[in-house]
Design a protein around this motif. Structure first.
Motif, PDB file in Angstrom:
ATOM      1  N   SER B 231       0.833  -1.194   0.000  1.00 60.02           N
ATOM      2  CA  SER B 231       0.000   0.000   0.000  1.00 60.02           C
ATOM      3  C   SER B 231       0.871   1.249   0.000  1.00 60.02           C
ATOM      4  CB  SER B 231      -0.916  -0.019   1.228  1.00 60.02           C
ATOM      5  OG  SER B 231      -1.820   1.043   1.107  1.00 60.02           O
ATOM      6  N   CYS B 232       0.624   2.125  -0.966  1.00 59.54           N
ATOM      7  CA  CYS B 232       1.381   3.382  -1.039  1.00 59.54           C
ATOM      8  C   CYS B 232       0.695   4.365  -0.115  1.00 59.54           C
ATOM      9  CB  CYS B 232       1.399   3.931  -2.451  1.00 59.54           C
ATOM     10  SG  CYS B 232       2.140   2.795  -3.591  1.00 59.54           S
ATOM     11  N   VAL B 258       1.994  -6.296   5.218  1.00 60.90           N
ATOM     12  CA  VAL B 258       1.751  -5.258   4.227  1.00 60.90           C
ATOM     13  C   VAL B 258       2.984  -4.363   4.090  1.00 60.90           C
ATOM     14  CG1 VAL B 258       0.537  -3.849   5.945  1.00 60.90           C
ATOM     15  CG2 VAL B 258       0.192  -3.349   3.543  1.00 60.90           C
ATOM     16  N   VAL B 259       3.286  -4.045   2.848  1.00 66.25           N
ATOM     17  CA  VAL B 259       4.392  -3.138   2.575  1.00 66.25           C
ATOM     18  C   VAL B 259       3.853  -1.713   2.643  1.00 66.25           C
ATOM     19  CG1 VAL B 259       6.021  -2.317   0.828  1.00 66.25           C
ATOM     20  CG2 VAL B 259       5.535  -4.768   1.031  1.00 66.25           C
ATOM     21  N   ILE B 260       4.498  -0.884   3.470  1.00 70.49           N
ATOM     22  CA  ILE B 260       4.144   0.527   3.497  1.00 70.49           C
ATOM     23  C   ILE B 260       5.100   1.211   2.548  1.00 70.49           C
ATOM     24  CG2 ILE B 260       3.998   2.589   4.920  1.00 70.49           C
ATOM     25  CD1 ILE B 260       3.630   0.752   7.338  1.00 70.49           C
ATOM     26  N   SER B 261       4.590   1.526   1.366  1.00 67.46           N
ATOM     27  CA  SER B 261       5.552   1.976   0.380  1.00 67.46           C
ATOM     28  C   SER B 261       5.419   3.443   0.065  1.00 67.46           C
ATOM     29  CB  SER B 261       5.434   1.100  -0.865  1.00 67.46           C
ATOM     30  OG  SER B 261       5.091   1.843  -1.973  1.00 67.46           O
ATOM     31  N   PRO B 300       2.297  -6.766  11.284  1.00 68.24           N
ATOM     32  CA  PRO B 300       3.513  -6.943  10.486  1.00 68.24           C
ATOM     33  C   PRO B 300       3.558  -5.981   9.300  1.00 68.24           C
ATOM     34  CG  PRO B 300       1.961  -8.744  10.062  1.00 68.24           C
ATOM     35  CD  PRO B 300       1.336  -7.875  11.113  1.00 68.24           C
ATOM     36  N   VAL B 301       4.512  -5.074   9.336  1.00 72.20           N
ATOM     37  CA  VAL B 301       4.641  -4.105   8.246  1.00 72.20           C
ATOM     38  C   VAL B 301       6.074  -4.112   7.715  1.00 72.20           C
ATOM     39  CG1 VAL B 301       2.772  -2.568   8.969  1.00 72.20           C
ATOM     40  CG2 VAL B 301       5.068  -2.238   9.913  1.00 72.20           C
ATOM     41  N   ILE B 302       6.180  -3.844   6.452  1.00 69.85           N
ATOM     42  CA  ILE B 302       7.480  -3.848   5.776  1.00 69.85           C
ATOM     43  C   ILE B 302       7.779  -2.433   5.299  1.00 69.85           C
ATOM     44  CG2 ILE B 302       8.767  -4.807   3.814  1.00 69.85           C
ATOM     45  CD1 ILE B 302       6.642  -7.218   4.060  1.00 69.85           C
ATOM     46  N   TYR B 303       8.964  -1.984   5.603  1.00 73.94           N
ATOM     47  CA  TYR B 303       9.407  -0.622   5.257  1.00 73.94           C
ATOM     48  C   TYR B 303       9.644  -0.576   3.751  1.00 73.94           C
ATOM     49  CZ  TYR B 303      12.662   3.462   5.835  1.00 73.94           C
ATOM     50  OH  TYR B 303      13.325   4.677   5.788  1.00 73.94           O
TER      51      TYR B 303
END
Ligand code: B12
Lengths: 228, 506
Positions: B231-232, B258-261, B300-303
């Protein structure tokens, strides 16, 4: 061990490229098991016909190795290992084999020419030719033309192999051939040349009999020469 | 688990520089503030302790986030995340502390580049045998392309995870059915982890259901998340976008990774200088992390750092720029500094077709960004023209080149036990007639770990690479597909509304 069994073991060890018990070969857990040298000794002790060992075990094994190479299963290191195993076996067998048998396959004097120290390619050729059943006399590197000619004459070789890797030493191939002619020995031998900078055109120009791109081409050339 | 490449990260930034960037980001969040749109994100941030200022006149609210809140949130987020797959051997372990680099595809190009081989005869040389050259044509992608690409990706041994590299633009694809079809087309053709963004938040539950059916149940999906989201959350500069934030929050509440992009462009939507770029993108992603932890503690989040540089002739993205690799490397370090797994980018070319430019641009970022120790390196396969086109032949080339890079980055095998073996091997060869070490190369050669040579070598005085690659593409495309088992396929089709019948009934 029965004759059949022992010949089979020799054949298998040629394929594995194991000269002796110390070599690990390709498959797991072979180290320590008898290799080609030990097996050939055993076969001779059991009075198995040396010719039979050569034809039924060694040549058969080498043929299979060739097939494996052709179909991409074997690479050069495997060919060399097998050829070394064959070389080790023929050293053992040589005294027992009839003289004319050796003569038929040929005798080659090989050297890297004067002022040239490159020998990886030349060594590969030596191992492979020996594996193919030739008698190989390797004179090493930086060998002057006179020495090559002298050895070829003394040992009654029918082939001379010259290796050069430098543009500056390629010329010694030409002078070696020239000296052979001067001494009236040119017709006694076929001269094969090789090394990365050499080409078929160069071979023709200097009056060599053949240029060989690699050891396989050398074997082919020599075999064609024989059947001629 | 997939091996990935365990790396000792190359420290582009020293500790002092990392801390300076951290300070700058904290000042940005605390003093400049970030613009937030949407009621729910605002409420979550403010109840977590952020200060909401002013009023919304369509431009969002300024929110100021204190350092303590940032650090607190970062601590709550896990530093290790597992991503599952249809085949559990393809599981990925993302660890901020001991990073393994995984290479993946992505992301959503609109154009599919077809390669055709044509024979050309030089003018005036009618009897010449002719030369074969590749020619290229570009067209819009469709859902069948996505199926084929996922099938191809399943077979590329260096592709560790899948993000669809081609958009589905068929006439019967609508905003409503796009999400289910893109996830289904991918998951039905690849046994590796699948990541994607969501177009329509209403489809979120359907996608989760699909994941649960494929994984074999609710709990099974938790243990083996076969899919995850991107998700941007932020739009540069410094804005939190409402619907992207809501999509992230939905994933957070379901415990789905989820990727926090964030993908700012240096020179247009972000400062062009590395320090400005990295300080700002870091602030943006951290704001997303704060929001995620406010929504669900421990989510769980990914930088997700995808900093790019703008080109100066038209302000498009320029991926071949060395600054691109610099930015990305620095962001990987920042992410791990906070103990968060990282997602970044590498391997895009600005070239329109495969060739020298593409190879150089791609290989260098494939290598450098990986050296930073990113956990997920996306964009790595087949992307050309600034991520606008996808070319399967290019993906096959990238797979080969990434293979070389993975080999280079492999850890050295030097230890005490080996010493004896090495010495005795050398002794043995020294005692042998020709002193050649090739005998001992035989087992190594067969260990499966030896580089055997460039797979598309030409063998003539002309460049035959694309010829070989084209042959390989066709060969791989013709292999049987690894589809979902029939019963699961049907269950997904029956339970998840909107899947195109032609995807199930061929
Ligand atoms: C290894 C190597 C060395 C090693 C040699 C180690 C050794 N034990 O042989 C070392 C480091 C010692 C060396 C030294 C030098 N080298 Co050097 N070396 C090479 C290199 C990289 C590989 C040669 C090789 O072994 N190839 C592998 C084998 C398997 O291939 P091959 O030799 O071609 O052999 C095959 C065939 O040609 C054929 N064949 C070969 N000989 C024969 C013979 C017969 C009878 C037959 C039938 C077939 C045959 O069969 C073989 C098996 O397939 C070459 C580069 C190259 N690509 O060739 C440079 C190269 C030959 N070296 C070069 C140079 C310049 C040198 C030095 C002068 C460097 C220096 N400034 O000191 C010195 C010269 C030393 C000397 N006086 O000889 C240049 C030569 C350029 C030129 N002038 O022509 C080369 C081309 C590298 C380069 N591009 O600069 N070298």
């Amino acid at each position: 061990m029965t004759q059949e069994h022992i010949l089979n073991e020799i054949r298998k060890n040629v394929i594995q490229g194991r000269r002796n018990a110390e070599d690990e070969g390709l498959d797991d857990e072979l180290a320590g098991e008898p290799g080609v040298e030990e097996l050939v000794d055993q076969a001779l002790e059991q009075n198995i016909d040396p010719q039979e060992i050569l034809n039924q075990a060694i040549s058969k094994g080498m043929e299979e190795v060739g097939v494996k190479y052709e179909n991409g299963e074997y690479y050069i290191p495997d060919m060399l290992a097998a050829a070394e195993a064959v070389g080790a076996a023929t050293d053992r067998l040589a005294p027992y084999l009839e003289q004319d048998n050796q003569q038929k396959k040929g005798k080659i004097v090989i050297a890297t020419v004067e002022k040239d120290y490159h020998d990886i390619g030349k060594n590969i050729v030596c191992i492979m030719l020996k594996g193919a059943g030739l008698e190989v006399i390797d004179l090493g590197v930086d060998v002057p033309a006179d020495k090559i000619i002298e050895e070829a004459a003394n040992r009654e070789a029918n082939l001379i192999g010259l290796s050069a890797l430098l543009d500056t030493t390629m010329g010694y191939m030409e002078s070696t051939i020239k000296k052979l002619e001067d001494k009236g020995l040119r017709d006694n031998v076929k001269v094969l040349i090789g090394g990365a900078p050499t080409t078929p055109e160069f071979a023709e120009k200097i009056g060599a009999d053949a240029h060989c791109r690699d050891a396989f081409e050398a074997i082919r050339t020599i075999e064609e020469e024989e059947t001629r | 688990m997939r091996k990935g490449v365990p790396v000792k990260p190359y420290p582009r930034l020293n500790q002092q520089q990392i801390e300076l960037i951290h300070r700058a980001s904290m000042e940005i969040l605390n003093d400049t503030g970030i613009v937030v749109h949407g009621k729910e994100p605002l409420e979550l941030l403010s109840s977590a302790g952020a200060e909401v200022n002013g009023s919304d006149q369509g431009g969002g609210y300024k929110v100021k986030i204190p350092e303590t809140l940032v650090l607190d949130s970062v601590k709550k987020a896990p530093s290790e995340i597992k991503l599952g797959a249809r085949n559990p051997e393809n599981t990925l372990l993302l660890s901020a502390e001991n990073p393994r680099v995984y290479y993946g595809s992505g992301s959503e190009t609109n154009f599919f580049l077809e390669t055709a081989l044509k024979e050309f005869v030089p003018r005036g040389e009618d009897n010449s045998p002719g030369y074969i050259f590749p020619t290229y044509s570009s067209r819009r992608g469709c859902v069948e392309d996505l199926c084929r690409v996922a099938h191809l990706a399943n077979q590329l041994e260096n592709l560790d995870f899948f993000i669809r590299p081609i958009n589905i633009q068929d006439e019967d694809i609508t905003e409503e059915n796009k999400d289910v079809n893109k996830f289904f087309a991918a998951l039905d053709n690849i046994e590796k982890h699948v990541m994607a963004g969501i177009t329509d938040l209403n489809q979120f539950n359907n996608i989760v259901k699909m994941g649960q059916i494929i994984a074999g149940g609710k709990q099974e999906f938790k243990n083996n998340p076969v899919l995850s989201f991107i998700s941007c959350v932020t739009k540069s500069p410094l804005q939190i976008v409402e619907d992207a934030a809501l999509r992230m929050i939905a994933a957070n509440r379901h415990g789905i990774p989820v990727v926090i992009s964030s993908s700012p462009q240096g020179g247009s939507t972000a400062p062009i200088e590395e320090m400005g770029m990295v300080s700002m993108i870091n602030a943006e992603i951290l704001a997303g992390v704060v929001l995620s932890q406010a929504a669900e503690k421990g989510a769980p989040v990914i930088y997700g750092s995808v900093p790019v540089r703008a080109r100066m002739d038209n302000l498009h993205d320029m991926y071949g720029a060395p600054e691109f690799s610099q930015y990305n490397l620095a962001c990987v370090q920042m992410s791990h500094y906070y103990g968060l797994p990282n997602y970044s980018a590498g391997g895009v070319s600005d070239a329109r077709v495969p060739g020298i430019q593409a190879t150089v641009e791609k290989s260098l970022s494939h290598l450098f960004v990986a050296q930073g120790g990113t956990n997920l390196l996306h964009y790595a396969f087949g992307l050309l023209l600034e991520t606008q086109t996808f070319c399967p032949e290019q993906a096959i080339l990238d797979n080969a080149h990434i293979g070389i890079i993975k080999k280079i980055l492999e850890e050295p095998e030097i230890d005490k036990e080996l010493k004896e073996k090495v010495i005795s091997g050398i002794d043995k060869v020294m005692d042998s007639p020709y002193r050649i070490f090739s005998r001992s190369a035989r087992k190594y050669m067969r260990s499966g770990n030896m580089y055997m040579g460039y797979p598309f070598e030409g063998g003539e005085e002309k460049d035959n690479t694309m010829l070989r690659v084209k042959e390989e593409t066709e060969r791989l495309m013709e292999q049987p597909r690894s589809c979902l088992p029939e019963n699961i396929r049907n269950e997904v089709y029956n339970q998840v509304p909107g899947i195109l019948p032609r995807l199930v009934k061929e």
